[in-house]
Design a protein around this motif. Structure first.
Motif, PDB file in Angstrom:
ATOM      1  N   GLU A  46       0.896  -1.080   0.094  1.00  0.00           N
ATOM      2  CA  GLU A  46       0.178  -0.104   0.069  1.00  0.00           C
ATOM      3  C   GLU A  46       0.909   1.216  -0.244  1.00  0.00           C
ATOM      4  O   GLU A  46       2.127   1.154   0.424  1.00  0.00           O
ATOM      5  CB  GLU A  46      -0.972   0.019   1.290  1.00  0.00           C
ATOM      6  N   LEU A  47       0.237   2.440  -0.336  1.00  0.00           N
ATOM      7  CA  LEU A  47       0.966   3.536  -0.587  1.00  0.00           C
ATOM      8  C   LEU A  47       0.954   4.219   0.758  1.00  0.00           C
ATOM      9  O   LEU A  47       0.170   4.211   1.537  1.00  0.00           O
ATOM     10  CB  LEU A  47       0.216   4.585  -1.583  1.00  0.00           C
ATOM     11  N   VAL A  48       2.140   4.780   1.125  1.00  0.00           N
ATOM     12  CA  VAL A  48       2.187   5.611   2.280  1.00  0.00           C
ATOM     13  C   VAL A  48       2.421   7.020   1.965  1.00  0.00           C
ATOM     14  O   VAL A  48       1.492   7.771   2.667  1.00  0.00           O
ATOM     15  CB  VAL A  48       3.433   5.071   3.117  1.00  0.00           C
ATOM     16  N   ALA A  49       3.273   7.402   1.273  1.00  0.00           N
ATOM     17  CA  ALA A  49       3.471   8.711   0.802  1.00  0.00           C
ATOM     18  C   ALA A  49       4.349   8.919  -0.511  1.00  0.00           C
ATOM     19  O   ALA A  49       5.143   8.085  -0.599  1.00  0.00           O
ATOM     20  CB  ALA A  49       4.241   9.654   1.971  1.00  0.00           C
ATOM     21  N   THR A  50       3.838   9.955  -1.171  1.00  0.00           N
ATOM     22  CA  THR A  50       4.785  10.210  -2.207  1.00  0.00           C
ATOM     23  C   THR A  50       5.008  11.602  -2.234  1.00  0.00           C
ATOM     24  O   THR A  50       4.369  12.598  -1.637  1.00  0.00           O
ATOM     25  CB  THR A  50       3.854   9.897  -3.471  1.00  0.00           C
ATOM     26  N   ILE A  51       6.228  11.971  -3.272  1.00  0.00           N
ATOM     27  CA  ILE A  51       6.544  13.460  -3.339  1.00  0.00           C
ATOM     28  C   ILE A  51       6.814  13.567  -4.879  1.00  0.00           C
ATOM     29  O   ILE A  51       7.509  12.818  -5.446  1.00  0.00           O
ATOM     30  CB  ILE A  51       7.679  13.959  -2.323  1.00  0.00           C
ATOM     31  N   THR A  57       3.162  16.750  -2.185  1.00  0.00           N
ATOM     32  CA  THR A  57       3.135  15.578  -1.464  1.00  0.00           C
ATOM     33  C   THR A  57       1.831  15.035  -1.023  1.00  0.00           C
ATOM     34  O   THR A  57       0.780  15.548  -1.457  1.00  0.00           O
ATOM     35  CB  THR A  57       3.666  15.948   0.060  1.00  0.00           C
ATOM     36  N   ASN A  58       1.720  13.569  -1.132  1.00  0.00           N
ATOM     37  CA  ASN A  58       0.374  12.912  -0.917  1.00  0.00           C
ATOM     38  C   ASN A  58       0.843  11.665   0.352  1.00  0.00           C
ATOM     39  O   ASN A  58       1.819  11.107   0.173  1.00  0.00           O
ATOM     40  CB  ASN A  58      -0.064  12.479  -2.209  1.00  0.00           C
ATOM     41  N   TYR A  59      -0.229  11.611   1.107  1.00  0.00           N
ATOM     42  CA  TYR A  59      -0.080  10.761   2.216  1.00  0.00           C
ATOM     43  C   TYR A  59      -1.408   9.836   2.155  1.00  0.00           C
ATOM     44  O   TYR A  59      -2.490  10.241   2.039  1.00  0.00           O
ATOM     45  CB  TYR A  59       0.051  11.420   3.477  1.00  0.00           C
ATOM     46  N   ALA A  60      -1.061   8.579   2.719  1.00  0.00           N
ATOM     47  CA  ALA A  60      -2.162   7.731   3.258  1.00  0.00           C
ATOM     48  C   ALA A  60      -2.853   8.317   4.397  1.00  0.00           C
ATOM     49  O   ALA A  60      -2.192   8.956   5.091  1.00  0.00           O
ATOM     50  CB  ALA A  60      -1.793   6.311   3.327  1.00  0.00           C
ATOM     51  N   ASP A  61      -4.228   8.214   4.453  1.00  0.00           N
ATOM     52  CA  ASP A  61      -4.896   8.647   5.377  1.00  0.00           C
ATOM     53  C   ASP A  61      -4.240   8.276   6.860  1.00  0.00           C
ATOM     54  O   ASP A  61      -4.237   8.936   7.837  1.00  0.00           O
ATOM     55  CB  ASP A  61      -6.442   8.383   5.543  1.00  0.00           C
ATOM     56  N   SER A  62      -3.977   6.935   6.912  1.00  0.00           N
ATOM     57  CA  SER A  62      -3.447   6.407   7.950  1.00  0.00           C
ATOM     58  C   SER A  62      -2.168   6.953   8.749  1.00  0.00           C
ATOM     59  O   SER A  62      -1.967   6.644   9.958  1.00  0.00           O
ATOM     60  CB  SER A  62      -3.366   4.967   7.886  1.00  0.00           C
ATOM     61  N   VAL A  63      -1.433   7.574   8.144  1.00  0.00           N
ATOM     62  CA  VAL A  63      -0.246   8.439   8.343  1.00  0.00           C
ATOM     63  C   VAL A  63      -0.229   9.724   8.249  1.00  0.00           C
ATOM     64  O   VAL A  63       0.736  10.351   8.859  1.00  0.00           O
ATOM     65  CB  VAL A  63       0.870   7.784   7.528  1.00  0.00           C
ATOM     66  N   LYS A  64      -1.492  10.322   7.897  1.00  0.00           N
ATOM     67  CA  LYS A  64      -1.299  11.806   7.805  1.00  0.00           C
ATOM     68  C   LYS A  64      -1.199  12.474   9.330  1.00  0.00           C
ATOM     69  O   LYS A  64      -1.706  11.922  10.209  1.00  0.00           O
ATOM     70  CB  LYS A  64      -2.667  12.514   7.233  1.00  0.00           C
ATOM     71  N   LYS A  75      21.505  15.453  -2.626  1.00  0.00           N
ATOM     72  CA  LYS A  75      21.799  14.070  -2.414  1.00  0.00           C
ATOM     73  C   LYS A  75      21.114  13.021  -2.813  1.00  0.00           C
ATOM     74  O   LYS A  75      21.136  12.050  -2.905  1.00  0.00           O
ATOM     75  CB  LYS A  75      21.701  13.854  -0.774  1.00  0.00           C
ATOM     76  N   ASN A  76      20.160  13.754  -3.856  1.00  0.00           N
ATOM     77  CA  ASN A  76      19.299  12.668  -4.698  1.00  0.00           C
ATOM     78  C   ASN A  76      18.734  11.647  -3.648  1.00  0.00           C
ATOM     79  O   ASN A  76      18.602  10.390  -3.910  1.00  0.00           O
ATOM     80  CB  ASN A  76      20.093  11.810  -5.671  1.00  0.00           C
ATOM     81  N   THR A  77      18.320  11.988  -2.667  1.00  0.00           N
ATOM     82  CA  THR A  77      17.648  11.105  -1.480  1.00  0.00           C
ATOM     83  C   THR A  77      16.238  11.856  -0.955  1.00  0.00           C
ATOM     84  O   THR A  77      16.086  12.721  -1.149  1.00  0.00           O
ATOM     85  CB  THR A  77      18.565  11.248  -0.122  1.00  0.00           C
ATOM     86  N   VAL A  78      15.337  10.599  -0.582  1.00  0.00           N
ATOM     87  CA  VAL A  78      14.023  11.069  -0.190  1.00  0.00           C
ATOM     88  C   VAL A  78      14.264  10.292   1.069  1.00  0.00           C
ATOM     89  O   VAL A  78      14.567   9.312   1.400  1.00  0.00           O
ATOM     90  CB  VAL A  78      12.993  10.328  -1.201  1.00  0.00           C
ATOM     91  N   TYR A  79      13.335  11.037   2.177  1.00  0.00           N
ATOM     92  CA  TYR A  79      13.206  10.460   3.352  1.00  0.00           C
ATOM     93  C   TYR A  79      11.804  10.411   3.607  1.00  0.00           C
ATOM     94  O   TYR A  79      10.809  10.987   3.304  1.00  0.00           O
ATOM     95  CB  TYR A  79      13.802  11.805   4.295  1.00  0.00           C
ATOM     96  N   LEU A  80      11.594   9.547   4.770  1.00  0.00           N
ATOM     97  CA  LEU A  80      10.296   9.325   5.285  1.00  0.00           C
ATOM     98  C   LEU A  80      10.408   9.365   6.937  1.00  0.00           C
ATOM     99  O   LEU A  80      10.935   8.428   7.478  1.00  0.00           O
ATOM    100  CB  LEU A  80       9.485   8.103   5.166  1.00  0.00           C
ATOM    101  N   GLN A  81      10.173  10.508   7.534  1.00  0.00           N
ATOM    102  CA  GLN A  81      10.316  10.802   8.878  1.00  0.00           C
ATOM    103  C   GLN A  81       8.850  10.282   9.598  1.00  0.00           C
ATOM    104  O   GLN A  81       7.641  10.699   8.993  1.00  0.00           O
ATOM    105  CB  GLN A  81      10.319  12.136   9.425  1.00  0.00           C
ATOM    106  N   MET A  82       9.003   9.054  10.457  1.00  0.00           N
ATOM    107  CA  MET A  82       7.918   8.421  10.829  1.00  0.00           C
ATOM    108  C   MET A  82       7.817   8.747  12.530  1.00  0.00           C
ATOM    109  O   MET A  82       8.732   8.323  13.202  1.00  0.00           O
ATOM    110  CB  MET A  82       7.855   7.133  10.534  1.00  0.00           C
ATOM    111  N   ASN A  83       6.817   9.379  12.682  1.00  0.00           N
ATOM    112  CA  ASN A  83       6.542   9.903  14.366  1.00  0.00           C
ATOM    113  C   ASN A  83       5.456   9.131  14.968  1.00  0.00           C
ATOM    114  O   ASN A  83       4.595   8.630  14.119  1.00  0.00           O
ATOM    115  CB  ASN A  83       6.586  11.445  14.545  1.00  0.00           C
ATOM    116  N   THR A  84       5.451   8.871  15.996  1.00  0.00           N
ATOM    117  CA  THR A  84       4.064   8.417  16.791  1.00  0.00           C
ATOM    118  C   THR A  84       3.892   6.962  16.235  1.00  0.00           C
ATOM    119  O   THR A  84       2.801   6.781  15.851  1.00  0.00           O
ATOM    120  CB  THR A  84       2.997   9.252  16.779  1.00  0.00           C
TER     121      THR A  84
END
Length: 121
Positions: A46-51, A57-64, A75-84
């Motif tokens: 399932e999709l989590v997030a896109t940029i 950006t776009n997020y799944a409702d469950s992670v918004k 750096k040609n790098t994408v990050y996903l900061q996941m809190n809580t």
């Protein structure tokens, strides 16, 4: 073609945080968007997030409100900061790059090898 290398997964307690990284190499100038997907055992990916290339950006409702996707173009790098983090966030997380193959006239998806995120309750 595009190569994706992920890092940053691991074990964390519920309520904790993790940051995933995805370094892209290859024909990165033809990448339309990048994102993160996840797949838990017995479930579909399932999709989590896109940029997008324009930083939309776009997020799944469950992670918004808990996850943030960002990019460092230098750096040609994408990050996903996941809190809580919650136990239901546990899954293998895959980095995705949607790439424009101009010769073939179509978009192609590339995937990283996946990184495991485990959340203990």
């Amino acid at each position: 073609q595009v190569q994706l290398v992920e890092s940053g997964g691991g074990l964390v307690q519920a309520g904790g945080s993790l940051r995933l990284s995805c370094a892209a190499s290859g024909s990165i100038s033809s990448i339309n968007s990048m994102g993160w997907y996840r797949q838990a055992p017995g479930k579909q990916r399932e999709l989590v997030a896109t940029i997008s290339s324009r930083d939309n950006t776009n997020y799944a409702d469950s992670v918004k409100g808990r996850f943030t996707i960002s990019r460092d173009n230098a750096k040609n790098t994408v990050y996903l900061q996941m809190n809580t983090l919650k136990p239901e966030d546990a899954a293998v997380y895959y980095c995705n790059a949607n790439y424009r193959n101009w010769l073939a006239g179509k978009n192609v998806d590339y995937w990283g090898q996946g990184t495991q995120v485990t959340v203990s309750s």
